[in-house]
Design a protein around this motif. Structure first.
Motif, PDB file in Angstrom:
ATOM      1  N   HIS A  45      45.352 -15.249  49.278  1.00  0.00           N
ATOM      2  CA  HIS A  45      45.006 -16.029  47.764  1.00  0.00           C
ATOM      3  C   HIS A  45      46.547 -15.248  47.192  1.00  0.00           C
ATOM      4  N   ALA A  46      47.051 -14.420  47.850  1.00  0.00           N
ATOM      5  CA  ALA A  46      47.694 -13.745  46.781  1.00  0.00           C
ATOM      6  C   ALA A  46      49.578 -14.193  47.489  1.00  0.00           C
ATOM      7  N   GLN A  47      49.588 -14.769  48.696  1.00  0.00           N
ATOM      8  CA  GLN A  47      50.115 -16.037  48.896  1.00  0.00           C
ATOM      9  C   GLN A  47      51.100 -16.554  48.032  1.00  0.00           C
ATOM     10  N   THR A  48      49.793 -17.526  47.320  1.00  0.00           N
ATOM     11  CA  THR A  48      50.015 -18.515  46.424  1.00  0.00           C
ATOM     12  C   THR A  48      49.742 -17.846  44.814  1.00  0.00           C
ATOM     13  N   TYR A  49      49.621 -16.774  44.966  1.00  0.00           N
ATOM     14  CA  TYR A  49      49.771 -16.146  43.011  1.00  0.00           C
ATOM     15  C   TYR A  49      50.840 -16.395  42.414  1.00  0.00           C
ATOM     16  N   PRO A  50      50.404 -17.068  41.484  1.00  0.00           N
ATOM     17  CA  PRO A  50      49.194 -17.505  40.396  1.00  0.00           C
ATOM     18  C   PRO A  50      48.966 -18.822  40.766  1.00  0.00           C
ATOM     19  N   SER A  51      47.802 -19.218  41.144  1.00  0.00           N
ATOM     20  CA  SER A  51      47.717 -20.912  40.464  1.00  0.00           C
ATOM     21  C   SER A  51      47.114 -21.070  39.911  1.00  0.00           C
ATOM     22  N   ARG A  52      46.356 -20.212  38.878  1.00  0.00           N
ATOM     23  CA  ARG A  52      45.862 -21.233  37.863  1.00  0.00           C
ATOM     24  C   ARG A  52      46.679 -20.346  35.990  1.00  0.00           C
ATOM     25  N   PRO A  53      45.578 -20.524  34.965  1.00  0.00           N
ATOM     26  CA  PRO A  53      45.921 -19.527  33.976  1.00  0.00           C
ATOM     27  C   PRO A  53      45.451 -18.311  34.473  1.00  0.00           C
ATOM     28  N   ILE A  54      45.978 -17.495  33.524  1.00  0.00           N
ATOM     29  CA  ILE A  54      46.111 -16.262  33.648  1.00  0.00           C
ATOM     30  C   ILE A  54      45.444 -15.248  32.301  1.00  0.00           C
ATOM     31  N   LYS A  55      44.637 -14.517  31.679  1.00  0.00           N
ATOM     32  CA  LYS A  55      44.126 -13.720  30.547  1.00  0.00           C
ATOM     33  C   LYS A  55      44.262 -12.778  30.800  1.00  0.00           C
ATOM     34  N   ILE A  56      45.619 -12.429  29.612  1.00  0.00           N
ATOM     35  CA  ILE A  56      45.276 -11.357  29.365  1.00  0.00           C
ATOM     36  C   ILE A  56      44.470 -10.383  27.822  1.00  0.00           C
ATOM     37  N   ILE A  57      43.421  -9.443  28.047  1.00  0.00           N
ATOM     38  CA  ILE A  57      42.278  -8.798  27.046  1.00  0.00           C
ATOM     39  C   ILE A  57      43.464  -7.745  26.660  1.00  0.00           C
ATOM     40  N   VAL A  58      43.840  -8.228  25.437  1.00  0.00           N
ATOM     41  CA  VAL A  58      43.955  -7.405  24.131  1.00  0.00           C
ATOM     42  C   VAL A  58      42.843  -7.265  23.487  1.00  0.00           C
ATOM     43  N   ALA A  59      42.991  -5.149  23.576  1.00  0.00           N
ATOM     44  CA  ALA A  59      42.042  -5.137  22.693  1.00  0.00           C
ATOM     45  C   ALA A  59      41.687  -4.026  21.295  1.00  0.00           C
ATOM     46  N   TYR A  60      42.969  -5.561  21.333  1.00  0.00           N
ATOM     47  CA  TYR A  60      42.897  -5.236  19.191  1.00  0.00           C
ATOM     48  C   TYR A  60      42.839  -6.351  19.102  1.00  0.00           C
ATOM     49  N   ALA A  61      42.720  -6.211  17.213  1.00  0.00           N
ATOM     50  CA  ALA A  61      43.010  -7.544  16.070  1.00  0.00           C
ATOM     51  C   ALA A  61      44.334  -8.287  16.633  1.00  0.00           C
ATOM     52  N   ALA A  62      44.477  -9.505  16.446  1.00  0.00           N
ATOM     53  CA  ALA A  62      45.174  -9.973  16.233  1.00  0.00           C
ATOM     54  C   ALA A  62      46.168  -9.808  15.341  1.00  0.00           C
ATOM     55  N   GLY A  63      47.289  -9.512  15.569  1.00  0.00           N
ATOM     56  CA  GLY A  63      48.388  -9.119  14.278  1.00  0.00           C
ATOM     57  C   GLY A  63      48.890  -8.392  15.038  1.00  0.00           C
ATOM     58  N   GLN A  64      48.081  -7.262  15.099  1.00  0.00           N
ATOM     59  CA  GLN A  64      48.391  -5.314  15.859  1.00  0.00           C
ATOM     60  C   GLN A  64      49.091  -5.731  16.390  1.00  0.00           C
ATOM     61  N   GLY A  65      49.999  -4.037  16.105  1.00  0.00           N
ATOM     62  CA  GLY A  65      51.593  -4.323  17.153  1.00  0.00           C
ATOM     63  C   GLY A  65      51.569  -5.092  18.944  1.00  0.00           C
ATOM     64  N   THR A  66      50.352  -4.176  19.434  1.00  0.00           N
ATOM     65  CA  THR A  66      49.769  -4.532  20.919  1.00  0.00           C
ATOM     66  C   THR A  66      49.950  -5.823  20.671  1.00  0.00           C
ATOM     67  N   ASP A  67      49.349  -6.770  19.680  1.00  0.00           N
ATOM     68  CA  ASP A  67      49.167  -8.242  20.219  1.00  0.00           C
ATOM     69  C   ASP A  67      50.207  -8.822  19.791  1.00  0.00           C
ATOM     70  N   ILE A  68      50.794  -8.353  18.877  1.00  0.00           N
ATOM     71  CA  ILE A  68      52.514  -9.621  18.585  1.00  0.00           C
ATOM     72  C   ILE A  68      53.251  -8.950  20.013  1.00  0.00           C
ATOM     73  N   ALA A  69      53.138  -7.845  20.294  1.00  0.00           N
ATOM     74  CA  ALA A  69      54.350  -7.617  21.751  1.00  0.00           C
ATOM     75  C   ALA A  69      54.136  -8.701  22.874  1.00  0.00           C
ATOM     76  N   THR A  70      52.160  -8.299  23.197  1.00  0.00           N
ATOM     77  CA  THR A  70      51.524  -9.254  24.359  1.00  0.00           C
ATOM     78  C   THR A  70      51.733 -10.294  23.857  1.00  0.00           C
ATOM     79  N   ARG A  71      51.812 -11.123  23.234  1.00  0.00           N
ATOM     80  CA  ARG A  71      52.134 -12.733  22.955  1.00  0.00           C
ATOM     81  C   ARG A  71      52.921 -13.033  23.356  1.00  0.00           C
ATOM     82  N   TYR A  72      54.431 -11.800  22.999  1.00  0.00           N
ATOM     83  CA  TYR A  72      55.931 -12.477  23.644  1.00  0.00           C
ATOM     84  C   TYR A  72      55.799 -12.322  24.331  1.00  0.00           C
ATOM     85  N   LEU A  73      55.633 -11.243  24.907  1.00  0.00           N
ATOM     86  CA  LEU A  73      55.891 -11.520  26.453  1.00  0.00           C
ATOM     87  C   LEU A  73      55.535 -12.450  27.518  1.00  0.00           C
ATOM     88  N   ALA A  74      53.787 -12.402  26.836  1.00  0.00           N
ATOM     89  CA  ALA A  74      53.088 -13.925  27.449  1.00  0.00           C
ATOM     90  C   ALA A  74      53.833 -14.861  27.650  1.00  0.00           C
TER      91      ALA A  74
END
Length: 320
Positions: free
Chosen positions: A21-50
């Motif tokens: 599994h590790a050798q073939t990673y990633p083989s499907r979409p990845i989800k990043i949970i942001v524990a804050y509302a959309a538009g907050q600093g963490t959310d904005i930076a995470t979306r760009y990095l994603a």
């Protein structure tokens, strides 16, 4: 003996499966949970990095906002996820350090239940007001609160904002009443609408409003003046010697995620953060890029816990 052989066979099969599994990673979409509302600093930076990580890893990365309980809701959902590298969380100094001391009971142990991947970036907090306010400094805000107790409400859209407020109250005996918000969006709406005069938030969330002139920064919480908020004095410079609160973001996976997957993600993040255009874009957002190894993040978070535990306990700061 037969049971022992069965267990060994099962363990070997599981190990082989995880390795493949590790050798073939990633083989499907990845989800990043942001524990804050959309538009907050963490959310904005995470979306760009994603978007950058998605291109490099060759798989879509979906951001899922799960705000609530000071970041604990989304963090707990990540803890419960399968440790396969397909559910991650953008942790913060709140979720992975401060909340341990601010909440009487948490459903997770930040140090035990997550695999550190990489420190993504750091940023100070900013104390700001609606531009219609006559206030020009944190010192003036404190003076106003003392002359007219509880006349100056202040928005707190994050746990770190709450810590900044409580430390200000502890060091100055000011009478500010904090109003908790689940995210920067609603807090900013009320600030701009005149429902309350002040806010404590990240440079990322405040930047467009500072640039438009609708919001004025009174002070920055880093020990030294920050290039993320040029020309703004530190809180420490305004009569609060030694005052310093710096927030941070770091990527984590559920405990038990294979080291090969963790290392793949760490390498991908560091590659993204080394690009000059990425670094500049994050700086423009109010986010100072970091990077580094898995071990460095683990050591950094450990040092943060040792730093903030006595501060919070001494000030008797509680959220619940």
């Amino acid at each position: 003996m037969h049971l022992f052989k069965v267990l060994i066979t099962a363990a070997c099969a599981l190990t082989t499966t995880m390795a493949v599994h590790a050798q073939t990673y990633p083989s499907r979409p990845i989800k990043i949970i942001v524990a804050y509302a959309a538009g907050q600093g963490t959310d904005i930076a995470t979306r760009y990095l994603a978007t950058q990580l998605s291109s490099d890893l060759g798989q879509p990365i979906v951001i899922e906002n799960k705000a609530g309980a000071g970041g604990n809701l989304g963090t707990e959902l990540t803890r419960q996820a399968a440790p396969d590298g397909y559910t991650l969380t953008m942790g913060t100094n709140a979720t992975h350090v401060l909340n341990q001391f601010l909440y009487s009971k948490l459903p997770f142990d930040a140090a035990r239940d997550f695999e550190p991947i990489a420190l993504v970036g750091t940023f100070p907090m900013v104390v700001a007001v609606n531009s219609a306010s006559p206030l020009t400094s944190v010192a003036e805000l404190v003076s106003l609160s003392k002359s007219k107790p509880h006349s100056a409400d202040i928005a707190m859209p994050s746990t770190t904002a709450r810590l900044v407020l409580e430390l200000l109250k502890d060091t100055s005996s000011m009478e500010l009443f904090g109003i908790p918000y689940k995210g920067s969006g609603n807090a900013m709406t009320d600030l701009l609408g005149g429902q309350l005069p002040a806010i404590i938030d990240t440079p990322t969330a405040l930047r467009p409003h500072l640039a438009s002139g609708k919001v004025r920064a009174l002070g920055v919480t880093s020990a030294q003046p920050s290039g993320l908020v040029p020309g703004v004095k530190t809180v420490a410079e305004q009569g609060f010697t030694g005052f310093e609160v710096v927030a941070w973001n770091a990527l984590y996976a559920p405990k038990g995620t294979p080291p090969a997957i963790v290392n793949t993600l760490n390498a991908a993040i560091n590659k993204v953060l080394m690009r000059p255009e990425t670094r500049q874009r994050l700086l423009d957002m109010g986010f100072d890029p970091a990077g580094g190894t898995v071990t460095q993040l683990a050591d950094f978070a450990s040092a943060e816990r040792k730093k903030w535990a006595p501060v919070i306990q001494r000030a008797d700061i509680r959220v619940d």
